[in-house]
Scaffold this motif. Structure first.
Motif, PDB file in Angstrom:
ATOM      1  N   CYS A 137       0.761   1.845  29.405  1.00 34.48           N
ATOM      2  CA  CYS A 137       2.105   1.637  28.842  1.00 34.48           C
ATOM      3  C   CYS A 137       2.335   0.145  28.648  1.00 34.48           C
ATOM      4  N   GLY A 149       5.073  -1.268  28.474  1.00 37.07           N
ATOM      5  CA  GLY A 149       6.273  -1.688  29.191  1.00 37.07           C
ATOM      6  C   GLY A 149       5.999  -1.995  30.648  1.00 37.07           C
ATOM      7  N   CYS A 150       5.296  -1.073  31.318  1.00 33.25           N
ATOM      8  CA  CYS A 150       5.098  -1.218  32.764  1.00 33.25           C
ATOM      9  C   CYS A 150       3.660  -1.478  33.166  1.00 33.25           C
ATOM     10  N   TYR A 199       4.640   3.504  25.022  1.00 41.29           N
ATOM     11  CA  TYR A 199       5.429   3.424  26.245  1.00 41.29           C
ATOM     12  C   TYR A 199       5.403   4.766  26.960  1.00 41.29           C
ATOM     13  N   CYS A 200       5.465   4.725  28.278  1.00 40.21           N
ATOM     14  CA  CYS A 200       5.677   5.958  29.030  1.00 40.21           C
ATOM     15  C   CYS A 200       7.132   6.394  28.821  1.00 40.21           C
ATOM     16  N   CYS A 209       9.771   3.954  30.312  1.00 37.70           N
ATOM     17  CA  CYS A 209       9.955   2.703  29.579  1.00 37.70           C
ATOM     18  C   CYS A 209      10.547   2.942  28.191  1.00 37.70           C
ATOM     19  N   TYR A 210      10.206   4.078  27.572  1.00 39.76           N
ATOM     20  CA  TYR A 210      10.792   4.427  26.274  1.00 39.76           C
ATOM     21  C   TYR A 210      12.300   4.589  26.402  1.00 39.76           C
ATOM     22  N   LYS A 222      13.934   1.187  26.953  1.00 42.96           N
ATOM     23  CA  LYS A 222      13.995   0.362  25.743  1.00 42.96           C
ATOM     24  C   LYS A 222      15.046   0.861  24.756  1.00 42.96           C
ATOM     25  N   GLU A 242       5.836  -6.264  21.413  1.00 44.79           N
ATOM     26  CA  GLU A 242       6.034  -4.944  22.025  1.00 44.79           C
ATOM     27  C   GLU A 242       6.344  -5.075  23.513  1.00 44.79           C
ATOM     28  N   LEU A 285       8.400  -5.244  26.755  1.00 41.75           N
ATOM     29  CA  LEU A 285       9.657  -4.612  27.138  1.00 41.75           C
ATOM     30  C   LEU A 285      10.482  -5.597  27.951  1.00 41.75           C
ATOM     31  N   THR A 343      10.393  -3.744  36.222  1.00 39.89           N
ATOM     32  CA  THR A 343      10.062  -3.132  34.935  1.00 39.89           C
ATOM     33  C   THR A 343       8.552  -3.091  34.765  1.00 39.89           C
TER      34      THR A 343
END
Length: 331
Positions: A5, A7-8, A33-34, A37-38, A41, A179, A181, A188
């Motif tokens: 992901c 994001g994380c 993103y998982c 995280c989706y 966001k 991209e 996050l 996060t």
């Protein structure tokens, strides 16, 4: 090869929605993103997840890369607890002080850097950063480019602005949306993430956590704009209350302290003793010193003072020589 992901940093999986990195099976091949995280966001849905790695494990893994380390600490949470991890890093390292846009323009950044060196005994480069000031973003980018090693590690406390810097750098220098996050939510980033910035590869580490109870304070009182120092006249019977976090009394018949802190904080004065939680600390404050309450701000005491702190959870604080001394230096 497993995908992570963006994001994380957790490996994406569709086997269990109770485990980190979950994506619904139909989206697994395309998702960046998982689900957690989706939703963070796109819907600003905050989900507080603890880290799999503890602070020491994060530090050890970052050091093992053997690349230059840029260590990020934000102005509002500059304290010995945060600085201790920087001091444990061997070799090539740089101290990056973030969120300096919160300072009044009257505060000299040169003087601030000198005070940080003196107070926390830092000999390495100190860079000031605001993601709202393009000149500072470019200065840090140029510093990265000047490194002989083109792989860099970003390390620091949770919520210091590493992701915000990467995001703004991408727009300013590379003229594209990143991209990365960006969120004010602690933790996060859950695992190490790699970002390719043309000539530079950045390895972004999860943020170090503060002691239990501080993380929620960091989210609740994130300053939204530059703060103005507030002078608080106090009598011996005055009690200062900061939201539901902490109450403070001092021992002098008349005193005046200067508060540098979050504009989101509700500050109240009462003139009677109150019941306020089970945690109590008696603290001696030397003259010309700051009392630091991470996530809230810090208080400048010109006079030697004894204070009583009361909290509903374990209190986390630091006493240091004053960063500003109540002065308003011109840049």
């Amino acid at each position: 090869m497993s995908r992570v992901c963006l994001g994380c940093g957790i490996v994406l999986q569709s086997s269990s929605n109770k485990n980190k990195g979950y994506v619904i099976p139909s989206k697994l091949n395309d998702a960046i993103y998982c689900e957690r995280c989706y939703r963070l966001k796109h819907y600003h849905e905050l989900t507080y997840d603890s880290l799999t790695l503890d602070n020491q494990e994060i530090l050890n893994k970052a050091i093992q890369y053997n690349y230059p380390i840029y260590y990020f600490v934000d102005l509002m949470n500059l304290n010995e607890y945060a600085v201790q991890y920087f001091k444990q890093i061997p070799g090539n390292k740089v101290f990056v002080l973030t969120k300096v846009d919160l300072l009044p323009f009257s505060i000299s950044l040169d003087r601030l850097q000198k005070r940080i060196r003196d107070i926390y005994h830092i000999n390495e480069d100190i860079l000031c950063l605001s993601v709202k000031r393009p000149k500072m973003i470019r200065t840090l980018w140029n510093h990265l480019l000047d490194q002989k090693e083109k792989k860099i590690v970003f390390l620091g406390m949770t919520n210091v602005g590493k992701s915000s810097f990467l995001n703004e750098l991408s727009k300013l220098v590379f003229e594209r949306e990143a991209e990365v996050l960006v969120s004010e939510m602690p933790n996060t980033t859950q695992d190490f993430l790699e970002w390719n910035l043309d000539e530079i590869q950045v390895i972004d580490a999860p943020g170090f956590n503060y002691p239990k109870g501080i993380s929620n304070v960091l989210v609740d009182y994130v300053p939204k704009k530059s703060f103005r120092p507030v002078t608080l006249p106090m009598k011996k019977e005055t009690v200062l209350i900061f939201e539901d976090y902490v109450a403070m009394k001092q021992n002098l018949p008349q005193n005046s302290i200067t508060f540098y802190g979050s504009n989101a904080l509700k500050l109240k004065r009462v003139f009677k003793d109150i019941e306020f939680g089970d945690e109590t600390e008696e603290v001696f404050i030397p003259s010309y010193s700051d009392l630091v309450l991470p996530g809230i701000g810090f208080f400048y005491f010109k006079q030697e003072t004894k204070i009583s702190l009361k909290g509903k959870q374990k209190l986390f604080y630091e006493v240091r020589s004053s960063l500003f001394g109540g002065s308003y230096d011109s840049n």
